[in-house]
Design a protein around this motif. Structure first.
Motif: not given
Length: 237
Positions: A60, A62, A64-66, A126-129, A132, A142
């Protein structure tokens, strides 16, 4: 000494054994989109966990594992989702010309009710801010990452003798309402899973005359884009 470097652990990057390589390629080459071969036997919870772990280990952007995974087993809930599919499927049939409509209506395009487990995979963008790593110039990364999770799940399922089918004919808003998914969360895949005792040797849509597999040689170019093939080249005559 750099403490961060000191804590890094590296694993050997040796090639797999011949048997291991063959197993990987077998999973890739015999993976099928399953619609009507599901057996009613429930999937054990430990196996479901194993498959989801495979999905969760997808690459994934960054890191981020969305993804999120919604498991649907209740028959009444599946019935409502099937009804949403059926409404959209009737709309879809009307989008093809008369000759294709006839074949389209004969195809089995989902296993929502027949499969013991349905999984909806979503993407939280939005996960991670807001900023990214790796998504700064390609905001779709993502979504692509979540698709990698779908593929991981599919290959792991094939290795375990579990069939999987991807349902894509529905209205997002209707499915979000049925599953309580927030508006800002993207639905990436609605999947049907269950044991199977047989799989098509070739993709079902190829077997039933919808399309043919493209020749790889038509899809490769060196250094620059090549126009490749015409859009309808894979359609049966």
């Amino acid at each position: 000494m750099d403490t961060d470097k000191a804590t890094e652990k590296l694993a050997a990057a040796d090639a797999f054994s011949e048997a291991e390589k063959q197993a990987v390629y077998k999973a890739i080459n015999t993976r099928r989109d399953v619609r009507d071969q599901f057996l009613p036997t429930p999937l054990p919870n430990d196996l479901v966990e194993k498959l989801l772990q495979a999905a969760h280990h997808a690459p994934s952007v960054g890191f981020m594992q969305p993804w999120n995974f919604i498991l649907i087993r209740d028959s009444a809930q599946k019935q409502k989702i099937w009804e949403a599919f059926e409404r959209a499927n009737k709309e879809a049939a009307g989008m093809f010309d008369a000759d294709r409509q006839s074949l389209y209506q004969k195809l089995k395009l989902e296993g929502i009710l027949k499969s013991p487990l349905n999984i909806c995979i979503t993407c939280d963008r939005s996960r991670g801010g807001e900023v990214i790593l790796g998504r700064t110039h390609n905001p779709q990364m993502d979504l692509y990452s979540t698709v990698c999770a779908v593929q991981n799940l599919w290959l792991a399922a094939r290795a375990e003798g579990v069939g999987m089918g991807w349902v894509s004919i529905y209205h997002d808003a209707e499915l979000k309402t049925l599953l309580g998914i927030p508006e800002e969360i993207e639905i990436i895949a609605y999947l049907c899973l269950g044991y199977v005792d047989a799989l098509y040797e070739e993709p079902e849509l190829q077997v039933k005359g919808w399309r043919q597999r493209l020749e790889l040689s038509d899809l490769i170019s060196e250094g620059r884009w090549s126009a490749g093939i015409s859009p309808d080249k894979t359609t049966h005559e």
